[in-house]
Design a protein around this motif. Structure first.
Motif, mmCIF file in Angstrom:
data_model
loop_
_atom_site.group_PDB
_atom_site.id
_atom_site.type_symbol
_atom_site.label_atom_id
_atom_site.label_comp_id
_atom_site.label_asym_id
_atom_site.label_seq_id
_atom_site.Cartn_x
_atom_site.Cartn_y
_atom_site.Cartn_z
ATOM 1 N N ASP A 3 0.882 -1.174 0.000
ATOM 2 C CA ASP A 3 0.000 0.000 0.000
ATOM 3 C C ASP A 3 0.922 1.227 0.000
ATOM 4 O OD1 ASP A 3 -1.967 1.880 0.285
ATOM 5 O OD2 ASP A 3 -2.306 1.506 2.423
ATOM 6 N N ILE A 4 1.154 1.780 -1.188
ATOM 7 C CA ILE A 4 2.144 2.852 -1.344
ATOM 8 C C ILE A 4 1.454 4.207 -1.329
ATOM 9 C CG2 ILE A 4 3.967 3.789 -2.810
ATOM 10 C CD1 ILE A 4 4.324 0.990 -4.004
ATOM 11 N N ARG A 47 6.173 4.419 0.815
ATOM 12 C CA ARG A 47 5.734 5.745 0.402
ATOM 13 C C ARG A 47 6.647 6.301 -0.681
ATOM 14 N NH1 ARG A 47 8.538 5.240 5.001
ATOM 15 N NH2 ARG A 47 10.046 6.842 5.652
ATOM 16 N N ILE A 48 6.074 7.174 -1.489
ATOM 17 C CA ILE A 48 6.835 7.945 -2.465
ATOM 18 C C ILE A 48 6.755 9.397 -2.021
ATOM 19 C CG2 ILE A 48 6.929 8.727 -4.866
ATOM 20 C CD1 ILE A 48 5.802 5.929 -5.618
ATOM 21 N N VAL A 49 7.927 10.011 -1.855
ATOM 22 C CA VAL A 49 8.010 11.361 -1.306
ATOM 23 C C VAL A 49 8.930 12.201 -2.187
ATOM 24 C CG1 VAL A 49 7.602 10.548 1.054
ATOM 25 C CG2 VAL A 49 9.950 10.755 0.203
ATOM 26 N N GLN A 114 6.985 -3.941 -7.688
ATOM 27 C CA GLN A 114 5.910 -2.966 -7.537
ATOM 28 C C GLN A 114 6.459 -1.600 -7.122
ATOM 29 O OE1 GLN A 114 3.063 -3.802 -4.412
ATOM 30 N NE2 GLN A 114 1.943 -1.897 -4.774
ATOM 31 N N ALA A 115 7.402 -1.598 -6.191
ATOM 32 C CA ALA A 115 7.989 -0.340 -5.722
ATOM 33 C C ALA A 115 8.723 0.367 -6.855
ATOM 34 C CB ALA A 115 8.935 -0.617 -4.553
ATOM 35 N N VAL A 116 9.488 -0.388 -7.637
ATOM 36 C CA VAL A 116 10.204 0.199 -8.775
ATOM 37 C C VAL A 116 9.220 0.802 -9.766
ATOM 38 C CG1 VAL A 116 11.606 -0.350 -10.801
ATOM 39 C CG2 VAL A 116 12.258 -1.242 -8.557
ATOM 40 N N LYS A 117 8.196 0.040 -10.124
ATOM 41 C CA LYS A 117 7.229 0.523 -11.104
ATOM 42 C C LYS A 117 6.499 1.768 -10.602
ATOM 43 C CE LYS A 117 4.877 -2.843 -13.331
ATOM 44 N NZ LYS A 117 4.130 -4.123 -13.492
ATOM 45 N N ALA A 118 6.189 1.785 -9.312
ATOM 46 C CA ALA A 118 5.423 2.909 -8.753
ATOM 47 C C ALA A 118 6.203 4.210 -8.805
ATOM 48 C CB ALA A 118 5.004 2.587 -7.317
ATOM 49 N N VAL A 119 7.458 4.180 -8.390
ATOM 50 C CA VAL A 119 8.230 5.429 -8.367
ATOM 51 C C VAL A 119 8.603 5.860 -9.787
ATOM 52 C CG1 VAL A 119 10.524 4.383 -8.050
ATOM 53 C CG2 VAL A 119 10.057 6.681 -7.138
ATOM 54 N N GLU A 124 7.756 9.508 -14.471
ATOM 55 C CA GLU A 124 7.854 8.997 -15.837
ATOM 56 C C GLU A 124 8.314 10.067 -16.830
ATOM 57 O OE1 GLU A 124 5.071 5.949 -18.452
ATOM 58 O OE2 GLU A 124 4.114 7.402 -17.116
ATOM 59 N N ASP A 125 7.924 11.326 -16.586
ATOM 60 C CA ASP A 125 8.278 12.379 -17.542
ATOM 61 C C ASP A 125 9.748 12.790 -17.445
ATOM 62 O OD1 ASP A 125 7.959 13.517 -15.073
ATOM 63 O OD2 ASP A 125 6.821 15.269 -15.759
#
Length: 356
Positions: A3-4, A47-49, A114-119, A124-125
């Motif tokens: 759950d990110i 989390r992504i911060v 999953q963590a790699v793909k999420a961040v 992405e840009d």
């Protein structure tokens, strides 16, 4: 499944211009992934911060006992606009093996990916589109206990940072010179040579400086016992084409199991080329070069992909490979792997993973 939580920056950085030289590992994106580990609780608070400094106690165990690991992979922007990763499951599995060796808690493959793909999706840009460029991904784990004493930490941080990067070598695909080291030793069987951890790279620095002073890009290590058998280059695995046969040192516990190494072996076999994973001595290489049977030498790694070797320096001998040029097989391997990574070539091996 993690759950990110995502907290986006309110002060985005200025992205590099399309014509700006990126170098390698010098520019970092707007965000980072963090997850904590606490003994008895496990991994938590994914989390992504915004990209930021981290605060650790001066007594944090990573500083004193070197309990840390890292990985390296890339994201690519395909011509059709898709964002592609290359074999991230292999990096996740290798991370598990490293963690076991260093007594760091395991992160399941699916959580790592999953963590790699999420961040990557969040930033992405930032993926550059110029030829030879990519978004370098650096996952790492550090021990964070405030404790002076030799034992596994009971708390850790798993962090992923991203760096838009150009070619690993400024010269691009031009063949490099390799210094064969016979004084210093990087790793031995039973040690941590097969783990991707900073200690292995720290151990290589003295020889690396010596090689650079002599005008060579990288160091090729011999085994730590007999100083006779070839192991790997500082940042790459190594391959030789000898009299039509592709030869690479067998994984023996002191060699990093490279993702690109495995890809090259699979490609060569699928093309009908004989491939041998075995012990290979520097004397054998020297004799093959003298007899004209040493046809090509190249390194493999995530950063450089394929790095043709134009010359080898061993003691006072300088061996010139392919008249210092790029071999046909080295070029084909580079074109094929980068073609798959960029979505230009059909991925019949199911190596690429789309970030959606």
């Amino acid at each position: 499944m993690l759950d990110i939580k995502v907290i986006r920056t309110t002060t985005p950085k200025t992205k590099p211009r399309e014509d700006e030289p990126l170098g390698f590992g010098r520019i970092f994106t707007d965000h980072m992934f963090i997850m904590n580990y606490t003994e008895g609780k496990g991994w938590h608070d994914a989390r992504i911060v915004p990209f930021q400094n981290i605060s650790l106690s001066p007594a944090a165990m990573v500083y004193h006992y070197g309990q840390e690991m890292f990985e390296g992979l890339k994201a690519y922007k395909a011509e059709d606009g898709r964002t592609l990763l290359f074999r991230p499951d292999m990096n996740a599995k290798r991370a598990i093996n490293t963690n076991k060796r260093l007594c760091i808690p395991e992160i399941p493959v699916e959580d790592f990916v999953q963590a790699v793909k999420a961040v990557v999706k969040v930033d992405e840009d930032w993926i550059p589109k110029a030829p030879g460029t990519s978004l370098y991904i650096r996952p790492f784990i550090i021990a964070t206990d405030e404790f002076l004493g030799v034992k596994p930490s009971s708390t850790y941080m798993f962090i992923i940072i991203l760096s838009p990067s150009g070619a690993y070598y400024e010269s691009g695909l031009d063949p490099v010179g390799i210094w064969i080291e016979d004084e210093y030793v990087r790793a031995v069987k039973g040690g941590i040579g097969e783990a991707k951890t900073g200690g292995n790279y720290a151990a290589s620095l003295a020889a690396q400086v010596k090689a650079h002073d002599e005008g060579y890009s990288q160091v090729l290590w011999l085994d730590g016992v007999e100083r006779k058998y070839i192991e790997e280059v500082g940042a790459m695995n190594i391959f030789f084409k000898i009299d039509g046969v592709v030869v690479t040192p067998a994984l023996n516990g002191s060699i990093l199991p490279g993702v690109t190494r495995d890809s090259v072996i699979q490609l060569c076999k699928s093309w009908g080329l004989p491939v041998e994973e075995r012990k290979i001595s520097i004397d054998e290489i020297y004799e093959a070069q003298k007899s004209g049977k040493l046809e090509e030498v190249w390194g493999t790694g995530t950063a450089a992909v394929i790095s043709p070797v134009g010359k080898l320096r061993w003691k006072n001998e300088v061996m010139i490979i392919q008249d210092g040029g790029i071999g046909e097989l080295s070029q084909k391997l580079y074109d094929t792997i980068t073609g798959i990574q960029l979505g230009k070539i059909e991925d019949i091996y199911n190596w690429t993973v789309e970030v959606k």
